[in-house]
Motif scaffolding. Structure first.
Motif, PDB file in Angstrom:
ATOM      1  N   GLY A 195      12.627  -9.618  -8.478  1.00  0.00           N
ATOM      2  CA  GLY A 195      11.903  -8.346  -8.492  1.00  0.00           C
ATOM      3  C   GLY A 195      10.571  -8.452  -7.772  1.00  0.00           C
ATOM      4  N   ALA A 196       9.857  -9.565  -7.969  1.00  0.00           N
ATOM      5  CA  ALA A 196       8.585  -9.767  -7.274  1.00  0.00           C
ATOM      6  C   ALA A 196       8.801  -9.849  -5.769  1.00  0.00           C
ATOM      7  CB  ALA A 196       7.903 -11.032  -7.790  1.00  0.00           C
ATOM      8  N   ALA A 197       9.896 -10.495  -5.355  1.00  0.00           N
ATOM      9  CA  ALA A 197      10.203 -10.575  -3.922  1.00  0.00           C
ATOM     10  C   ALA A 197      10.509  -9.191  -3.358  1.00  0.00           C
ATOM     11  CB  ALA A 197      11.386 -11.514  -3.698  1.00  0.00           C
ATOM     12  N   ALA A 198      11.215  -8.349  -4.124  1.00  0.00           N
ATOM     13  CA  ALA A 198      11.506  -6.988  -3.674  1.00  0.00           C
ATOM     14  C   ALA A 198      10.230  -6.172  -3.554  1.00  0.00           C
ATOM     15  CB  ALA A 198      12.477  -6.314  -4.642  1.00  0.00           C
ATOM     16  N   LEU A 199       9.322  -6.337  -4.511  1.00  0.00           N
ATOM     17  CA  LEU A 199       8.046  -5.628  -4.454  1.00  0.00           C
ATOM     18  C   LEU A 199       7.208  -6.098  -3.275  1.00  0.00           C
ATOM     19  CD1 LEU A 199       7.010  -5.565  -8.228  1.00  0.00           C
ATOM     20  CD2 LEU A 199       7.913  -3.681  -6.858  1.00  0.00           C
ATOM     21  N   ALA A 200       7.319  -7.382  -2.929  1.00  0.00           N
ATOM     22  CA  ALA A 200       6.572  -7.911  -1.790  1.00  0.00           C
ATOM     23  C   ALA A 200       7.070  -7.338  -0.476  1.00  0.00           C
ATOM     24  CB  ALA A 200       6.677  -9.437  -1.765  1.00  0.00           C
ATOM     25  N   PHE A 201       8.297  -6.817  -0.463  1.00  0.00           N
ATOM     26  CA  PHE A 201       8.804  -6.142   0.731  1.00  0.00           C
ATOM     27  C   PHE A 201       8.470  -4.651   0.716  1.00  0.00           C
ATOM     28  CE2 PHE A 201      12.166  -3.580   2.709  1.00  0.00           C
ATOM     29  CZ  PHE A 201      12.079  -4.034   4.025  1.00  0.00           C
ATOM     30  N   LEU A 202       8.656  -4.009  -0.444  1.00  0.00           N
ATOM     31  CA  LEU A 202       8.445  -2.568  -0.539  1.00  0.00           C
ATOM     32  C   LEU A 202       6.962  -2.205  -0.571  1.00  0.00           C
ATOM     33  CD1 LEU A 202       9.652   0.254  -0.945  1.00  0.00           C
ATOM     34  CD2 LEU A 202       9.676  -0.200  -3.409  1.00  0.00           C
ATOM     35  N   GLY A 203       6.170  -2.991  -1.284  1.00  0.00           N
ATOM     36  CA  GLY A 203       4.752  -2.685  -1.438  1.00  0.00           C
ATOM     37  C   GLY A 203       4.010  -2.530  -0.116  1.00  0.00           C
ATOM     38  N   PRO A 204       4.160  -3.456   0.834  1.00  0.00           N
ATOM     39  CA  PRO A 204       3.470  -3.301   2.117  1.00  0.00           C
ATOM     40  C   PRO A 204       3.854  -2.029   2.866  1.00  0.00           C
ATOM     41  CG  PRO A 204       4.158  -5.573   1.848  1.00  0.00           C
ATOM     42  CD  PRO A 204       4.758  -4.801   0.709  1.00  0.00           C
ATOM     43  N   ILE A 205       5.112  -1.595   2.767  1.00  0.00           N
ATOM     44  CA  ILE A 205       5.522  -0.364   3.446  1.00  0.00           C
ATOM     45  C   ILE A 205       4.787   0.835   2.856  1.00  0.00           C
ATOM     46  CG2 ILE A 205       7.462   1.178   3.915  1.00  0.00           C
ATOM     47  CD1 ILE A 205       9.272  -1.268   3.944  1.00  0.00           C
ATOM     48  N   LEU A 206       4.722   0.891   1.529  1.00  0.00           N
ATOM     49  CA  LEU A 206       3.994   1.978   0.875  1.00  0.00           C
ATOM     50  C   LEU A 206       2.502   1.892   1.177  1.00  0.00           C
ATOM     51  CD1 LEU A 206       5.806   1.887  -2.584  1.00  0.00           C
ATOM     52  CD2 LEU A 206       6.148   3.533  -0.747  1.00  0.00           C
ATOM     53  N   ALA A 207       1.970   0.667   1.219  1.00  0.00           N
ATOM     54  CA  ALA A 207       0.544   0.495   1.511  1.00  0.00           C
ATOM     55  C   ALA A 207       0.212   0.911   2.937  1.00  0.00           C
ATOM     56  CB  ALA A 207       0.139  -0.958   1.282  1.00  0.00           C
ATOM     57  N   VAL A 208       1.159   0.719   3.863  1.00  0.00           N
ATOM     58  CA  VAL A 208       0.950   1.166   5.245  1.00  0.00           C
ATOM     59  C   VAL A 208       0.776   2.681   5.280  1.00  0.00           C
ATOM     60  CG1 VAL A 208       2.177   1.533   7.426  1.00  0.00           C
ATOM     61  CG2 VAL A 208       2.011  -0.751   6.456  1.00  0.00           C
ATOM     62  N   LEU A 209       1.602   3.413   4.531  1.00  0.00           N
ATOM     63  CA  LEU A 209       1.491   4.869   4.498  1.00  0.00           C
ATOM     64  C   LEU A 209       0.135   5.306   3.945  1.00  0.00           C
ATOM     65  CD1 LEU A 209       5.054   5.759   3.123  1.00  0.00           C
ATOM     66  CD2 LEU A 209       4.319   5.567   5.503  1.00  0.00           C
ATOM     67  N   CYS A 237      -3.626  -0.106  -3.780  1.00  0.00           N
ATOM     68  CA  CYS A 237      -2.676  -1.218  -3.665  1.00  0.00           C
ATOM     69  C   CYS A 237      -2.504  -1.930  -4.999  1.00  0.00           C
ATOM     70  CB  CYS A 237      -3.155  -2.202  -2.598  1.00  0.00           C
ATOM     71  SG  CYS A 237      -3.060  -1.575  -0.906  1.00  0.00           S
ATOM     72  N   LEU A 238      -3.608  -2.101  -5.721  1.00  0.00           N
ATOM     73  CA  LEU A 238      -3.538  -2.753  -7.026  1.00  0.00           C
ATOM     74  C   LEU A 238      -2.713  -1.919  -8.002  1.00  0.00           C
ATOM     75  CD1 LEU A 238      -4.433  -5.010  -8.954  1.00  0.00           C
ATOM     76  CD2 LEU A 238      -6.493  -3.662  -9.431  1.00  0.00           C
ATOM     77  N   LEU A 239      -2.933  -0.613  -8.005  1.00  0.00           N
ATOM     78  CA  LEU A 239      -2.217   0.256  -8.940  1.00  0.00           C
ATOM     79  C   LEU A 239      -0.721   0.277  -8.666  1.00  0.00           C
ATOM     80  CD1 LEU A 239      -4.660   3.297  -9.224  1.00  0.00           C
ATOM     81  CD2 LEU A 239      -4.211   1.531 -10.937  1.00  0.00           C
ATOM     82  N   LEU A 240      -0.344   0.394  -7.388  1.00  0.00           N
ATOM     83  CA  LEU A 240       1.099   0.445  -7.101  1.00  0.00           C
ATOM     84  C   LEU A 240       1.756  -0.908  -7.365  1.00  0.00           C
ATOM     85  CD1 LEU A 240       2.338  -0.781  -4.132  1.00  0.00           C
ATOM     86  CD2 LEU A 240       0.736   0.908  -3.255  1.00  0.00           C
ATOM     87  N   THR A 241       1.016  -1.995  -7.160  1.00  0.00           N
ATOM     88  CA  THR A 241       1.558  -3.323  -7.474  1.00  0.00           C
ATOM     89  C   THR A 241       1.732  -3.504  -8.969  1.00  0.00           C
ATOM     90  OG1 THR A 241       0.520  -4.280  -5.504  1.00  0.00           O
ATOM     91  CG2 THR A 241       1.214  -5.804  -7.232  1.00  0.00           C
ATOM     92  N   PHE A 271      -1.803  -5.522   0.105  1.00  0.00           N
ATOM     93  CA  PHE A 271      -3.161  -5.210   0.571  1.00  0.00           C
ATOM     94  C   PHE A 271      -3.358  -5.626   2.021  1.00  0.00           C
ATOM     95  CE2 PHE A 271      -7.610  -6.436   1.287  1.00  0.00           C
ATOM     96  CZ  PHE A 271      -8.188  -5.179   1.155  1.00  0.00           C
ATOM     97  N   ALA A 272      -2.783  -6.759   2.423  1.00  0.00           N
ATOM     98  CA  ALA A 272      -2.962  -7.232   3.799  1.00  0.00           C
ATOM     99  C   ALA A 272      -2.436  -6.215   4.803  1.00  0.00           C
ATOM    100  CB  ALA A 272      -2.269  -8.585   3.988  1.00  0.00           C
ATOM    101  N   TYR A 273      -1.211  -5.752   4.601  1.00  0.00           N
ATOM    102  CA  TYR A 273      -0.641  -4.782   5.539  1.00  0.00           C
ATOM    103  C   TYR A 273      -1.269  -3.405   5.367  1.00  0.00           C
ATOM    104  CZ  TYR A 273       2.854  -7.895   7.480  1.00  0.00           C
ATOM    105  OH  TYR A 273       3.470  -8.920   8.156  1.00  0.00           O
ATOM    106  N   GLY A 274      -1.701  -3.087   4.147  1.00  0.00           N
ATOM    107  CA  GLY A 274      -2.425  -1.842   3.954  1.00  0.00           C
ATOM    108  C   GLY A 274      -3.749  -1.844   4.700  1.00  0.00           C
ATOM    109  N   ALA A 275      -4.457  -2.978   4.691  1.00  0.00           N
ATOM    110  CA  ALA A 275      -5.726  -3.087   5.408  1.00  0.00           C
ATOM    111  C   ALA A 275      -5.520  -3.021   6.918  1.00  0.00           C
ATOM    112  CB  ALA A 275      -6.427  -4.390   5.025  1.00  0.00           C
ATOM    113  N   ILE A 276      -4.444  -3.620   7.399  1.00  0.00           N
ATOM    114  CA  ILE A 276      -4.128  -3.530   8.826  1.00  0.00           C
ATOM    115  C   ILE A 276      -3.865  -2.075   9.212  1.00  0.00           C
ATOM    116  CG2 ILE A 276      -2.359  -4.089  10.547  1.00  0.00           C
ATOM    117  CD1 ILE A 276      -2.162  -6.861   9.233  1.00  0.00           C
TER     118      ILE A 276
END
Length: 248
Positions: free
Chosen positions: A54-68, A108-112, A151-156
């Motif tokens: 589940g953590a690995a799935a969140l590590a893929f989905l989270g950056p996409i949402l953070a990009v938006l 990013c913290l809240l969605l994570t 956060f990294a991809y969200g900041a980018i």
């Protein structure tokens, strides 16, 4: 500063579709996977494995949402033409810029945390595999492993939005960078192994999952931190330099 961050978060909340999707989609996805596991439609090897996967799935989905979110936070004020009015109020530019970055970090913290909470609760509910129960580090990993790339991809994306000043193109460019653009640098590893020091995901992997099987393909922890900081900081700095040149 706190008031500025709260104001930026309020602007995000007004984008209800984006905000609710970012917060609820990870938890909804984990709920679906849990129900499939609980009804034995799919097989999982106990709660520990569920949390890890589940953590690995969140590590893929989270950056996409953070990009938006990041691209919108970085570009919205430019696109709406309201940033100039904010600058005319006398608020320092660096404070305005940092408040938006801080609002992104909170988002990013809240969605994570929302996704990680679902992962951990369902991981506890599922029966553990023999001799493979949840440990304290599993809880830490379930939050940290998705949070850093999110956060990294969200900041980018935030830096891209600040540079482009148009929300749609900024989201498109940031998504391309997230999904394929930055990873294309891995092709340079075919020339020389040293070029893995230029790949953002290699740095993030070293600081989180550490999933690269071959130790020779990894980088040191220090190198991983430097890679991650340079990529994220570089885009954030570029956006800041663009803001500094903005004429009121």
């Amino acid at each position: 500063m706190t008031a500025l961050v709260a104001a930026d978060l309020l602007k995000l909340r007004r984008r209800r579709g984006l905000w609710l999707t970012a917060l609820l989609l990870p938890a909804v996805l984990m709920t679906v996977i849990f129900l499939l596991s609980a009804t034995e439609v799919i097989e999982t090897d106990g709660g520990h494995t569920f949390v890890k996967d589940g953590a690995a799935a969140l590590a893929f989905l989270g950056p996409i949402l953070a990009v938006l979110i990041g691209a919108r936070v970085g570009s919205d004020e430019h696109a709406a033409g309201t940033l100039r009015y904010q600058l005319l109020t006398g608020v320092p530019r660096e404070r305005l810029y940092l408040s938006k970055l801080a609002a992104l970090a909170v988002a990013c913290l809240l969605l994570t945390l929302t996704g990680a909470a679902a992962v951990l609760v369902f991981g506890i509910v599922l029966p553990p595999a023999p001799g493979d129960g949840l440990e304290a580090m599993d809880v830490v990993d379930a939050v940290w492993n998705p949070l850093l790339p999110t956060f990294a991809y969200g900041a980018i994306a935030f830096g891209v939005g600040s540079l482009m000043r148009s929300t749609g193109p900024a989201i498109a460019v940031a998504l391309v960078l997230n999904l394929v653009g930055l990873d294309m640098l891995t092709l340079l590893v075919l020339i020389d192994d040293w070029f893995r020091h230029l790949v953002l995901d290699v740095g993030i992997d070293r600081l989180t999952l550490n999933a690269i099987d071959d130790p020779e393909d990894r980088v040191s922890v220090v190198a991983g931190a430097i890679i991650t900081i340079l990529w994220t900081g570089g885009f954030v700095l570029a956006g800041w330099l663009r803001l500094r040149r903005l004429e009121v």
